[in-house]
Design a protein around this motif. Structure first.
Motif, PDB file in Angstrom:
ATOM      1  N   HIS A  88       0.832  -1.192   0.000  1.00  0.00           N
ATOM      2  CA  HIS A  88       0.000   0.000   0.000  1.00  0.00           C
ATOM      3  C   HIS A  88       0.869   1.245   0.000  1.00  0.00           C
ATOM      4  CE1 HIS A  88      -3.543  -2.475   0.955  1.00  0.00           C
ATOM      5  NE2 HIS A  88      -2.727  -3.139   1.764  1.00  0.00           N
ATOM      6  N   LEU A  89       0.402   2.215  -0.794  1.00  0.00           N
ATOM      7  CA  LEU A  89       1.021   3.538  -0.791  1.00  0.00           C
ATOM      8  C   LEU A  89       0.252   4.414   0.191  1.00  0.00           C
ATOM      9  CD1 LEU A  89       2.660   5.983  -1.939  1.00  0.00           C
ATOM     10  CD2 LEU A  89       0.860   6.190  -3.668  1.00  0.00           C
ATOM     11  N   VAL A  90       0.960   5.025   1.129  1.00  0.00           N
ATOM     12  CA  VAL A  90       0.347   5.955   2.070  1.00  0.00           C
ATOM     13  C   VAL A  90       1.058   7.288   1.927  1.00  0.00           C
ATOM     14  CG1 VAL A  90      -0.468   4.249   3.732  1.00  0.00           C
ATOM     15  CG2 VAL A  90       1.857   5.124   3.935  1.00  0.00           C
ATOM     16  N   ALA A  91       0.265   8.368   2.012  1.00  0.00           N
ATOM     17  CA  ALA A  91       0.840   9.699   1.839  1.00  0.00           C
ATOM     18  C   ALA A  91       0.145  10.672   2.768  1.00  0.00           C
ATOM     19  CB  ALA A  91       0.718  10.151   0.385  1.00  0.00           C
ATOM     20  N   SER A  92       0.881  11.725   3.131  1.00  0.00           N
ATOM     21  CA  SER A  92       0.352  12.755   4.011  1.00  0.00           C
ATOM     22  C   SER A  92      -0.004  13.992   3.202  1.00  0.00           C
ATOM     23  CB  SER A  92       1.370  13.106   5.095  1.00  0.00           C
ATOM     24  OG  SER A  92       2.515  13.705   4.511  1.00  0.00           O
ATOM     25  N   THR A  93      -0.718  14.914   3.830  1.00  0.00           N
ATOM     26  CA  THR A  93      -1.099  16.152   3.151  1.00  0.00           C
ATOM     27  C   THR A  93       0.112  16.995   2.797  1.00  0.00           C
ATOM     28  OG1 THR A  93      -1.407  17.188   5.316  1.00  0.00           O
ATOM     29  CG2 THR A  93      -3.360  16.224   4.268  1.00  0.00           C
ATOM     30  N   ALA A  94       1.211  16.800   3.517  1.00  0.00           N
ATOM     31  CA  ALA A  94       2.432  17.561   3.238  1.00  0.00           C
ATOM     32  C   ALA A  94       3.156  17.069   2.007  1.00  0.00           C
ATOM     33  CB  ALA A  94       3.367  17.502   4.440  1.00  0.00           C
ATOM     34  N   GLY A  95       2.712  15.915   1.450  1.00  0.00           N
ATOM     35  CA  GLY A  95       3.346  15.398   0.252  1.00  0.00           C
ATOM     36  C   GLY A  95       4.412  14.364   0.511  1.00  0.00           C
ATOM     37  N   ASP A  96       4.477  13.800   1.714  1.00  0.00           N
ATOM     38  CA  ASP A  96       5.428  12.739   2.038  1.00  0.00           C
ATOM     39  C   ASP A  96       4.716  11.402   2.011  1.00  0.00           C
ATOM     40  OD1 ASP A  96       7.513  14.603   2.542  1.00  0.00           O
ATOM     41  OD2 ASP A  96       6.634  14.990   4.529  1.00  0.00           O
ATOM     42  N   GLY A  97       5.427  10.341   1.672  1.00  0.00           N
ATOM     43  CA  GLY A  97       4.795   9.032   1.639  1.00  0.00           C
ATOM     44  C   GLY A  97       5.803   7.919   1.513  1.00  0.00           C
ATOM     45  N   PHE A  98       5.318   6.686   1.559  1.00  0.00           N
ATOM     46  CA  PHE A  98       6.159   5.496   1.413  1.00  0.00           C
ATOM     47  C   PHE A  98       5.244   4.314   1.143  1.00  0.00           C
ATOM     48  CE2 PHE A  98       5.242   6.083   5.889  1.00  0.00           C
ATOM     49  CZ  PHE A  98       4.845   4.829   6.326  1.00  0.00           C
ATOM     50  N   ILE A  99       5.833   3.157   0.937  1.00  0.00           N
ATOM     51  CA  ILE A  99       5.093   1.924   0.679  1.00  0.00           C
ATOM     52  C   ILE A  99       5.186   1.050   1.931  1.00  0.00           C
ATOM     53  CG2 ILE A  99       5.006  -0.173  -0.701  1.00  0.00           C
ATOM     54  CD1 ILE A  99       6.092   1.456  -3.035  1.00  0.00           C
ATOM     55  N   VAL A 100       4.057   0.481   2.343  1.00  0.00           N
ATOM     56  CA  VAL A 100       3.996  -0.350   3.530  1.00  0.00           C
ATOM     57  C   VAL A 100       3.314  -1.669   3.179  1.00  0.00           C
ATOM     58  CG1 VAL A 100       1.808   0.692   4.299  1.00  0.00           C
ATOM     59  CG2 VAL A 100       3.267  -0.438   5.968  1.00  0.00           C
ATOM     60  N   GLY A 101       3.796  -2.767   3.799  1.00  0.00           N
ATOM     61  CA  GLY A 101       3.223  -4.076   3.547  1.00  0.00           C
ATOM     62  C   GLY A 101       1.959  -4.318   4.357  1.00  0.00           C
ATOM     63  N   ALA A 102       1.145  -5.276   3.894  1.00  0.00           N
ATOM     64  CA  ALA A 102      -0.121  -5.576   4.572  1.00  0.00           C
ATOM     65  C   ALA A 102       0.116  -6.049   6.001  1.00  0.00           C
ATOM     66  CB  ALA A 102      -0.892  -6.637   3.782  1.00  0.00           C
ATOM     67  N   ALA A 103       1.181  -6.814   6.233  1.00  0.00           N
ATOM     68  CA  ALA A 103       1.444  -7.327   7.579  1.00  0.00           C
ATOM     69  C   ALA A 103       1.779  -6.213   8.560  1.00  0.00           C
ATOM     70  CB  ALA A 103       2.571  -8.346   7.538  1.00  0.00           C
ATOM     71  N   ASP A 104       2.299  -5.100   8.050  1.00  0.00           N
ATOM     72  CA  ASP A 104       2.724  -4.018   8.940  1.00  0.00           C
ATOM     73  C   ASP A 104       1.594  -3.065   9.309  1.00  0.00           C
ATOM     74  OD1 ASP A 104       5.436  -4.799   9.084  1.00  0.00           O
ATOM     75  OD2 ASP A 104       5.813  -3.908   7.110  1.00  0.00           O
ATOM     76  N   ILE A 105       0.435  -3.201   8.678  1.00  0.00           N
ATOM     77  CA  ILE A 105      -0.681  -2.305   9.019  1.00  0.00           C
ATOM     78  C   ILE A 105      -1.734  -3.019   9.863  1.00  0.00           C
ATOM     79  CG2 ILE A 105      -0.345  -0.971   6.912  1.00  0.00           C
ATOM     80  CD1 ILE A 105      -2.813  -2.339   5.761  1.00  0.00           C
ATOM     81  N   LEU A 106      -1.590  -4.318  10.061  1.00  0.00           N
ATOM     82  CA  LEU A 106      -2.593  -5.078  10.813  1.00  0.00           C
ATOM     83  C   LEU A 106      -2.483  -4.738  12.299  1.00  0.00           C
ATOM     84  CD1 LEU A 106      -4.767  -7.132  10.035  1.00  0.00           C
ATOM     85  CD2 LEU A 106      -3.167  -8.946  10.684  1.00  0.00           C
ATOM     86  N   ALA A 107      -3.572  -4.241  12.872  1.00  0.00           N
ATOM     87  CA  ALA A 107      -3.580  -3.843  14.288  1.00  0.00           C
ATOM     88  C   ALA A 107      -4.208  -4.940  15.126  1.00  0.00           C
ATOM     89  CB  ALA A 107      -4.353  -2.538  14.463  1.00  0.00           C
ATOM     90  N   GLN A 108      -3.726  -5.069  16.381  1.00  0.00           N
ATOM     91  CA  GLN A 108      -4.209  -6.115  17.270  1.00  0.00           C
ATOM     92  C   GLN A 108      -5.156  -5.585  18.338  1.00  0.00           C
ATOM     93  OE1 GLN A 108      -3.526  -9.224  16.562  1.00  0.00           O
ATOM     94  NE2 GLN A 108      -2.095  -8.717  14.931  1.00  0.00           N
ATOM     95  N   THR A 109      -5.201  -4.278  18.536  1.00  0.00           N
ATOM     96  CA  THR A 109      -6.020  -3.711  19.596  1.00  0.00           C
ATOM     97  C   THR A 109      -6.913  -2.613  19.035  1.00  0.00           C
ATOM     98  OG1 THR A 109      -4.389  -2.022  20.194  1.00  0.00           O
ATOM     99  CG2 THR A 109      -4.187  -4.174  21.272  1.00  0.00           C
TER     100      THR A 109
END
Length: 747
Positions: free
Chosen positions: A616-637
């Motif tokens: 997934h590509l995630v970006a902020s309103t300031a114009g910064d971003g990066f690519i993150v994997g599905a396993a790294d966005i899964l929340a447990q709580t």
């Protein structure tokens, strides 16, 4: 002892002295808080290692003894007992005293109950006892054994709170009650939690410790393999963990419910829970299991029923008969109180003064040393009684040999006492015994009987003197007493067998709930005001749906009931929502913020179904971003998982080989996807350089296919040649193609 336990009262000021005095606030508060802390530690929360009792329990038992509530006698109203305890020994609330007494009578709380209750004293469901005016109580044999020897100077007594009566500092304790019944309490800066044990095993360990005083804790575990809870259950811990807990006095033990598979014929079966963990309320356990079924967290569990009477019988009915019962129970152990952690913290008072976290050996040694002191005091007390009796018997023998003369002296002399002392050489005690004798007792003055009693008492005195002179004889006597107690409360007695099974078997892996859950298509709808629901089936995403007044559609997507839904908040956190837990489409949904801890000032940026392996590509309103994997966005709580540092603007699924960005200045940039780093969390890197404003949108594309968008008329337009906008990441870009949407959005 009293002066050490209770702080002395301050001297009253003289009549002409000033009524106030000055001192630093920190010192005044510190001294008063220290006094309170010491009082809580020593006089309320921590048990004594010698008899295993806190002051309130000790006073309850002593007051019941004073009321002559023997195990073979009648019952008395609990209100009378708690009133006597409060008025004579424990000046606190009667409800607190009654609650403490009720616990001593509960067989599911005490391994060896010390109070025999008649009436409603509560149950394992968690119901409270009836009012004290409706229940009655008396002592049990175990409580009687704890107080054996009180009348023989076995322990010290101290004045009660108002100095009108006396109470024992500690009970003689014929068995190690601290470990037998356990204890729990919270003091100031410290706490205690001692599990109950099997008394037969404890006494075996004591006997071994008498023979081998240098025995190690690991050796004592051959006799005491682990706790023995009154509600049974299964202790799932290896011997090494138990050994460490007994050696250090601290640890954490896993306790599980006991269950069996009941065959119903024709391939049908159900699970019967026959024992639940210690201190777990059955009613709350049933409620928790029902919540798991309602929330579909255990979709293969169809129903739970409580068929308990005097014994525990909880019926668990599976939805799928082909599942392994071991796997189903493994899942329930993780999700409910069918498995609990019992924290061991053997913090107790040594000699009633010093709190200390003790090992198993130290607790047993404190009990044995106390038993030796009790034996010595009782023996010394008995020696005094024998000496007094022998003195009286010698006087009786003299009176028998001179009976006629004694009678004549009593009849004719004005001061018979002085005459008898002068004539026969008797002591004052002997003469008083003769003068206080009734006439009818004269016929019992048989010389043979008197001399036989004197010889018997002389032999007993010689035995006691030998006992006091030799330590080995003392320990032999203590061992004999412990064997008598073991015969009374051990394995051969009712309820004396071990109840808790100890095993270190390997854990069975719980069943994959997602694989076993029914897979159904659902349409997830999120409103503008944050109400979410799941309608069965894949409905058209633009279909008419009813909302609350003032509310309307915001997001809709197709998913499966087994999916995990991911939500990105404006705060850069990802939240996980199981689709199976969403409310159905019959109503208008439930507030999203009750399911996750999304702040009120953080808007929802995106909602999508989680797929393993996606990027997934995630970006902020300031114009910064990066690519993150599905396993790294899964929340447990419910609190979610922080991924993007900054104000989140968008999330796009990564596909293709290039990324297109457009700023608020309508300048567009296309650059290779390989120029973006893969990260698990952070701010990211600059996507596009802006002179004014920030990022408006971004999308992923395949360069050879080109970029498509919809014009205001709804027609799809495609820009196949993007070479004009190609550049390096963080470049300024060029004006968007002719006909690009005025809202600066790619989709």
């Amino acid at each position: 002892m009293s002066d050490e336990l209770d702080p002395p009262l301050p001297d009253l000021p003289a009549a002409d002295a000033p009524s106030t005095q000055s001192e630093p606030l920190a010192r005044a508060i510190g001294e008063r808080y220290l006094s309170y802390a010491l009082s809580t530690i020593m006089n309320r929360a921590l048990p004594d290692a010698r008899d295993g009792l806190k002051p309130v329990h000790r006073r309850i038992l002593y007051a019941m003894r004073e009321l002559r509530l023997a195990p073979s006698g009648g019952f008395r109203k609990s209100a009378k007992i708690s009133g006597d305890v409060m008025g004579n020994y424990h000046p606190h609330g009667d409800s607190a005293i009654y609650d403490a007494m009720a616990r001593l009578a509960q067989p599911f709380a005490m391994r060896y109950p010390l109070v025999d209750g008649q009436g409603n004293f509560g149950n394992i469901d968690g119901d409270n006892p009836a009012a004290s005016r409706y229940t009655e109580a008396r002592l049990t044999l175990a409580a009687e054994a704890l107080m054996e020897g009180l009348a023989e100077d076995a322990v010290d007594f101290r004045p009660n709170y108002d100095g009108t009566l006396t109470e024992p500092v500690v009970l003689p304790a014929a068995f190690p009650n601290l470990l037998a019944n356990g204890a729990s309490g919270i003091a100031v800066g410290m706490a205690t939690n001692v599990p109950p044990h099997n008394l037969h095993e404890l006494l075996d360990a004591c006997l071994h410790l008498i023979k081998s005083p240098d025995a190690r804790d690991e050796t004592l575990m051959n006799f005491v393999p682990g706790p023995d809870f009154p509600t049974g259950g299964v202790l799932v811990e290896p011997r090494e963990v138990l050994a460490e807990a007994y050696r250090t006095g601290r640890g954490s033990l896993r306790l599980r419910a006991r269950w069996v598979r009941e065959d119903l014929g024709r391939g049908n079966w159900q699970i019967i829970v026959t024992e639940i963990p210690y201190q777990v309320q059955k009613s709350k356990l049933i409620e928790r299991l029902a919540e798991l079924i309602q929330a579909r967290k255990v979709p293969i569990l169809a129903d739970v029923r409580d068929e308990s009477a005097d014994d525990i019988r909880i019926v668990l009915e599976p939805r799928v008969r082909t599942i392994d019962p071991e796997q189903l129970m493994a899942a329930l152990f993780r999700m409910s109180e069918l498995e609990v952690r019992f924290g061991v913290n053997m913090n107790v008072l040594i000699d009633g003064r010093v709190p200390k976290v003790c090992s198993l050996k130290e607790v047993l040694r404190a009990f044995l040393d106390h038993r030796r002191e009790v034996l010595l005091r009782r023996s010394a007390h008995r020696l005094d009684r024998i000496a007094n009796r022998l003195e009286v018997l010698d006087g009786y023998i003299v009176a028998y040999l001179n009976l006629d003369r004694v009678i004549a002296i009593i009849r004719h002399e004005d001061d018979p006492k002085a005459v008898m002392i002068a004539e026969f050489g008797l002591s004052d005690v002997q003469v008083e015994a003769i003068l206080n004798m009734r006439l009818r007792a004269l016929r019992r003055l048989e010389e043979i009987e008197l001399r036989a009693e004197r010889d018997r008492l002389s032999d007993e005195r010689a035995g006691l003197q030998a006992l006091l002179a030799e330590e080995s004889a003392q320990w032999a006597k203590i061992a004999e007493q412990l064997k008598e107690v073991r015969a009374l409360f051990g394995k051969s007695a009712p309820g004396g067998m071990r109840r808790t099974e100890i095993t270190d078997r390997e854990d069975v892996q719980p069943v994959d709930m997602d694989a076993m859950a029914p897979r159904e298509p659902v349409t997830v709808i999120l409103s503008r005001m944050g109400w979410i629901r799941a309608i069965k089936g894949h409905q058209p995403l633009d279909a008419e749906v009813k909302f609350r007044d003032g509310d309307g559609p915001f997001m809709a997507l197709h998913a499966e009931s087994t999916d995990k839904l991911m939500l990105l908040g404006q705060n850069g956190r990802f939240y996980t929502l199981p689709a199976a837990t969403l409310p159905g489409g019959r109503g208008l949904g439930e507030p999203l913020r009750l399911m996750i801890d999304l702040p009120n000032d953080a808007a929802v940026i995106d909602l999508f179904a989680w797929r393993e392996g996606d990027m997934h590509l995630v970006a902020s309103t300031a114009g910064d971003g990066f690519i993150v994997g599905a396993a790294d966005i899964l929340a447990q709580t419910k609190a979610g998982k922080q991924v993007l540092n900054g104000v989140a603007l968008l999330r796009r699924r990564v596909e293709g080989d290039h990324i297109a960005t457009i700023g608020q200045n309508r300048k567009m940039l296309v650059f290779p996807l390989s120029e973006l780093p893969e990260m698990a969390r952070g701010k990211g890197v600059r996507l596009q350089r802006f002179k004014d404003g920030g990022l408006s949108d971004a999308t992923c594309l395949t360069l050879s296919v080109g970029l498509s968008w919809k014009d205001p008329a709804g027609r799809t337009r495609t820009e196949a040649d993007l070479s004009e906008w190609l550049g390096a990441r963080a470049s300024a870009g060029r004006m968007a193609p002719r006909g690009f949407p005025r809202d600066n959005r790619f989709n």
